[in-house]
Each structure stands twice: as C-alpha cells, then as structure tokens.
Scaffold this motif. Sequence first.
Motif, short mmCIF file in Angstrom:
data_model
loop_
_atom_site.label_atom_id
_atom_site.label_comp_id
_atom_site.label_asym_id
_atom_site.label_seq_id
_atom_site.Cartn_x
_atom_site.Cartn_y
_atom_site.Cartn_z
N ALA A 183 9.67 4.76 0.49
CA ALA A 183 8.40 5.15 -0.16
C ALA A 183 7.59 6.01 0.80
N SER A 184 6.34 6.27 0.43
CA SER A 184 5.37 6.95 1.30
C SER A 184 4.16 6.04 1.45
N ALA A 185 3.41 6.23 2.53
CA ALA A 185 2.19 5.44 2.74
C ALA A 185 1.13 5.88 1.73
N GLY A 186 0.36 4.90 1.26
CA GLY A 186 -0.68 5.20 0.26
C GLY A 186 -1.92 4.39 0.53
N SER A 242 0.84 -1.21 0.00
CA SER A 242 0.00 0.00 0.00
C SER A 242 0.87 1.25 0.00
N LEU A 243 1.85 1.28 -0.92
CA LEU A 243 2.82 2.37 -0.97
C LEU A 243 2.48 3.38 -2.06
N ALA A 244 3.13 4.52 -1.93
CA ALA A 244 3.08 5.56 -2.96
C ALA A 244 4.48 6.16 -3.06
N ASP A 245 4.78 6.70 -4.22
CA ASP A 245 6.06 7.38 -4.41
C ASP A 245 7.24 6.49 -3.99
N VAL A 246 7.31 5.30 -4.58
CA VAL A 246 8.40 4.36 -4.26
C VAL A 246 9.74 4.94 -4.72
N LYS A 247 10.75 4.88 -3.84
CA LYS A 247 12.05 5.49 -4.11
C LYS A 247 13.16 4.47 -4.42
#
Length: 245
Positions: A210-213, A191-196
Amino acid sequence: MNENNKKSIQEETPKATQGVPAAQPSSWRKAMSKRWVFPAVYIAAAGIILTLVWVYQGTGDKALNPDSPKETVETGAASNEGAVTGGDQESVEVVAKSENFVWPVASPSEISVVKPFYDNEASSEEHEAAMVQYNDTFIPNTGVDLARGDNKSFEVKAALSGKVTRVEQNPLTGQVVEITHGDNLKTVYQSLADVKVKQDDEVKQGDAIASAGVSELGKNLGNHLHFEVYEDGQPVNPQGYLPEK
C-alpha cells in the motif's frame, strides 16, 4: 568206521588248485570291518554334501542377482539424494521462519518514528510521548507511527513474508492490512492508501502492499504509517524487531 569217516572228510574238504593260492580277505573288507569306519565315512560325505550345497547356493544368488551391488549403491544414492533434498527443504523452512524483520517502508533513511510504542516500563516522559490523543481521550500507542519530514506519502512494504489475513476500512484507523507470519507473529499496517493486496494473498518480505495515508485517529500526523507487531496475540514494541537504519 573211522576209515569211512576219514574218507568222507577227505572227500568233502575242497582241495586247493595247484598253483592258485586260497582266497584271502581284501584290505577294503578289513578296513570296513573296523567300527570307526562307517561314522568317519558318513561325516566326510555329509561335509562334502554341505560344501556342495553352500557353493551351489552362492553361485545361484550371484546368478539371480548379478546387479545387486549396483542396485544397492543406486538405492543408497537415491536415499542420500532424498535426504539431501529433504535437508534443502528443511533449510528453506528454517530460513523462512528465522526471517529477520525489515522496515515496512521503501526508503527507511527518509522515514522517522513520529510517535513511539507505549512501553509500560518506560519513563513518564516516554509514556507521554507515546500517548495518542483523540478528542479529549488519551490512548496508549500500540505500535509506532512512521512519517516523512515533508509530509509526503511513501510506499509501504511487508516487513515479513506471510499471508494477508485481514483487509478492511476502519473509521478511526483508516485502511488496515493484517499479515500473519510463522512463530505466532502478526504485523498490522494502518492509515493506508492505495492498498494493493487482498485477503488470503501470500506476500513476500519487501512486497509493496500500500501507500501511507491519513486516518481519523492520527490526523495530526498527516501522511503516515501506523505499524504494529503482535507476538502470541499481544502487542510488542516494533522497534525491538526492526533493524538499525
């Protein structure tokens, strides 16, 4: 005839010169005539020769290797230095393997566990709280779901150092990152966003990944992180590894 014989004997017998004594055997010859003299002289000569050989060899070794003690000391020091270096490397590896988990978020105090891990030995109430509902299906939660109280997104970090072994987009769980660690451990972030990160990246503990999504499977949780821990290929309760906040 007797007179002639006497005369002949007298003529043949040498007369001692007056004033000069007859030759006597020397003391050296007397000593040499004894049986024990030759063995004693041989043994003494052999001892002297062996002593000279021993002294000569010792002197030769010192001359050929004047710095032998120094070289030995230097070699020993180098060996010790190598042992110390090797010890340091071992220590580093041991530290890396015994690395303790950290919370996979930037600010643990701002995060709560909104859905716990499904533990077979838990109570029926805990089982109910750990079930994930998707449409008309209930699925045991194989990780923990973390979220903020205000439903805002937050930064997701690596709980342990390791290698990224999977980065994918899943229709139900959203963007997924899998990190493999030592000691047969693996962590999964869903459930991620903006994976780095990308596959095969090496990450250190605490690196932002990443960020939480949001995800289809956990859409009722809003912005959240679904965090899983696997040991020997089996899912285990992440809260058993995470420190107290």
